[in-house]
Design an enzyme around this catalytic site. Sequence first.
Site, short mmCIF file in Angstrom:
data_model
loop_
_atom_site.label_atom_id
_atom_site.label_comp_id
_atom_site.label_asym_id
_atom_site.label_seq_id
_atom_site.Cartn_x
_atom_site.Cartn_y
_atom_site.Cartn_z
N LEU A 8 0.82 -1.22 0.00
CA LEU A 8 0.00 0.00 0.00
C LEU A 8 0.85 1.27 0.00
O LEU A 8 0.34 2.36 -0.17
CB LEU A 8 -0.96 0.00 1.20
CG LEU A 8 -2.08 -1.05 1.13
CD1 LEU A 8 -2.92 -1.03 2.41
CD2 LEU A 8 -2.97 -0.83 -0.09
N ASP A 17 0.29 -9.59 -5.03
CA ASP A 17 1.58 -8.89 -4.96
C ASP A 17 1.44 -7.51 -5.62
O ASP A 17 2.32 -7.06 -6.36
CB ASP A 17 2.72 -9.70 -5.57
CG ASP A 17 4.10 -9.17 -5.12
OD1 ASP A 17 4.15 -8.17 -4.37
OD2 ASP A 17 5.11 -9.76 -5.54
N HIS A 74 3.82 1.56 -8.75
CA HIS A 74 4.94 2.47 -9.00
C HIS A 74 4.48 3.58 -9.92
O HIS A 74 3.62 3.37 -10.78
CB HIS A 74 6.10 1.72 -9.66
CG HIS A 74 6.74 0.69 -8.79
ND1 HIS A 74 7.44 1.00 -7.65
CD2 HIS A 74 6.74 -0.66 -8.87
CE1 HIS A 74 7.87 -0.11 -7.09
NE2 HIS A 74 7.45 -1.14 -7.79
#
Lengths: 424, 322
Positions: free
Chosen positions: A63, A305, A309
């Site tokens: 997170l 997962d 970004h």
Amino acid sequence: MKLLIKNGRVIDPANKIDDNLDILIEGGKISKTGKSVDAKAETVIDASGKIVMPGIIDMHVHLREPGREDKETVFSGTMAAAKGGVTSVLCMPNTLPSLDSAEIINTMKAIIKNTANVDVFICGAITIKRQGKELVNIGGLKKDGIIAISDDGASVDSDELMLKALKEAKKEKILVICHSEDKALSGKGLVNRGFTSTRLGLRGISKESEYKRVGRDIKLAEESGAAAHIAHVSCAESVEIIRKAKKKGIKVTAETAPHYFSLSEGDLLDYNTNMKINPPLRAKDDILAIKQGLKDGTIDIIASDHAPHTENEKEIEFEHAEFGTIGLETELAVSITELIGSGILTWQELIRKMSLNPAMVLGIDKGTLGVNKDADIAIVSPDKEWIVDKAGLVSKSKNSAFIGRKLKGAVECTIYRGKVVYKA
Amino acid sequence: MTKKKTAKWVHKDLLGLEYLSKEDIELLLDTAGSFREILDRKIKKVPALRGKTVVNLFYEPSTRTRVSFEVAAKRLSADVINIAVESSSVKKGETLNDTGRNIEALKADIIVVRHNCSGAAAMLGRNVDISVINAGDGWHEHPTQGLLDMFTLRKKLGKLEGLNVSIVGDIAHSRVARSNIWGLTKFGAKVTVCAPKLLIPPEIDKMGVRVTNNIDEALAEADAINVLRMQFERDDMKAFPTQLEYFKNFGITEDRLKKAKKDIIVMHPGPINRGVEISSQVADGANSVILEQVTNGIAVRMAVLFWVSQARDKDKKDEITH
């Protein structure tokens, strides 16, 4: 406040239910399940032709808050979760600072309390700053509220320290999640080592760097007697090692991510940095082995997962781009697309791997549609097809490896503790 | 027999030989043949790219390739601008995409890019509408080098099909090797790669080549040998024996050539390290075509500049109908 879900195909592996039923929700809990439940409810949802399942529990989510709110926040990440039918996440400790002290855990708890849209459980670090040198106060942090420990993103290289962590975890009855990667072997690698790394002219990441460390982590788990969980299994050899360990009776569980059974190294031939992931996308044979591992129960859990970004970190040279793909919004659809139609898993099995199993591994009272349980529910159109569109992603970061892909199965509505948190 | 081929070049960019068809490459080589003649004329200039601007954007030091592209563009009457960027400042400075978009905004027509990262040219090509020519990206491809090696071979031996071509040296880190392999195998040449084990990249046999660690084996049947520059200064070479040891085991010397076919062609992409991968006698000897490669390189780059420019003009036709 009452909410009634009518006429859906209710699938609840915990109670071995797969039937057309109604579900009544009161006070955030499931109050009644049955045929033609007759109740006056403020909200009635018609789920005809849809699947009603316990909300997904995603035990591998980054997170990014605190520290990297430009990538994702608890608020934005849990919005993405809700859109993906995910009602609980386990957040990984590689934040800034790492989740390694009482102080930071308490900060995190406050952020969650104030901004989360679904349940956020906390995974603490194994070592201070995730540097693999000094153990955190595992017992203390457990009292502060963490439900697992991991140095995710890094492996504890020292056998001695890892064993100590596992022994401590056993004493404290807490799960250890292993990021099994031997950095000495993976080094500066960027993609799976083999034809693809040769063809693209990029440094390779060998399978050995993963499965040797999986082997070590399992060996130490056996020695300590602790509950160990292997994160993001990506290659055939790891699956085989875990299979053998389970046969031997070692207390180990394992998870894979949707990109490891839907994408292969061959998909990144145009240097798409959204497919730069660690562990890397592997070969076609590995996909088959992962699917087989899911089918025969070697792999217990599917987790995203989710690794957000920013564009600045992804829209650059492949070698400089960050590792990871987001996954909360696509994990269910990718799993349905890849595993249901082809007969790898039944609906019961798939839902178990995305909800009941993670609940059991994490020791949380979730993942079921039983009476008096939290009303965490996803309503899904099983056959609806859609194309992953960058503009439609609600995660703060848009680095999805699945952009442009056609998927089957769409989340129509997500209910978290009796409240509708997402509606298509 | 006169067979006029209708040109079907459709590529805005030249990113690598992997992505071209045999017909594409044939077109480039044939066009290069015409341009090659111009280079021997008294007035070495044609107006094909008059009014076009070519930007050489080089993130790695390179004299040979940069100058070759510059000469090629000037022979076609294009304007040429050279931009050299220090790779050390790349991380802090402007991104490659931003630099590319700025060059586009300056109304340049073609970017020739050399970059230390594999895939950089492909990324740039996706992010600008103008043409991008890959002048070498990391370990990935160096397509114009591959083309000029093929051009030289075809000129010398009349064909590529069935030729035995051995590539010797640091295959793992060589973009020249990869471009040669993709290009030559499309024409049915039999390619062998030869290097110490550590410098052979994994599963390279899947590119359709034979692999050997024995230089005499690589030389035995070869019609041509392409000797790669050894870079002992790079970090990856630390695990590796000394220069002397390399020369002893893999260096191309007169003694070794005596055991090869008499007319074996010796190529090298330059710059050569005398006494490291090749002896002076061989580099300057009768079998060497190293300097011819340099001249042919201009012709090949002219062909590439010409065709990517054509492809883009075709794309833009709708916009400029008067």
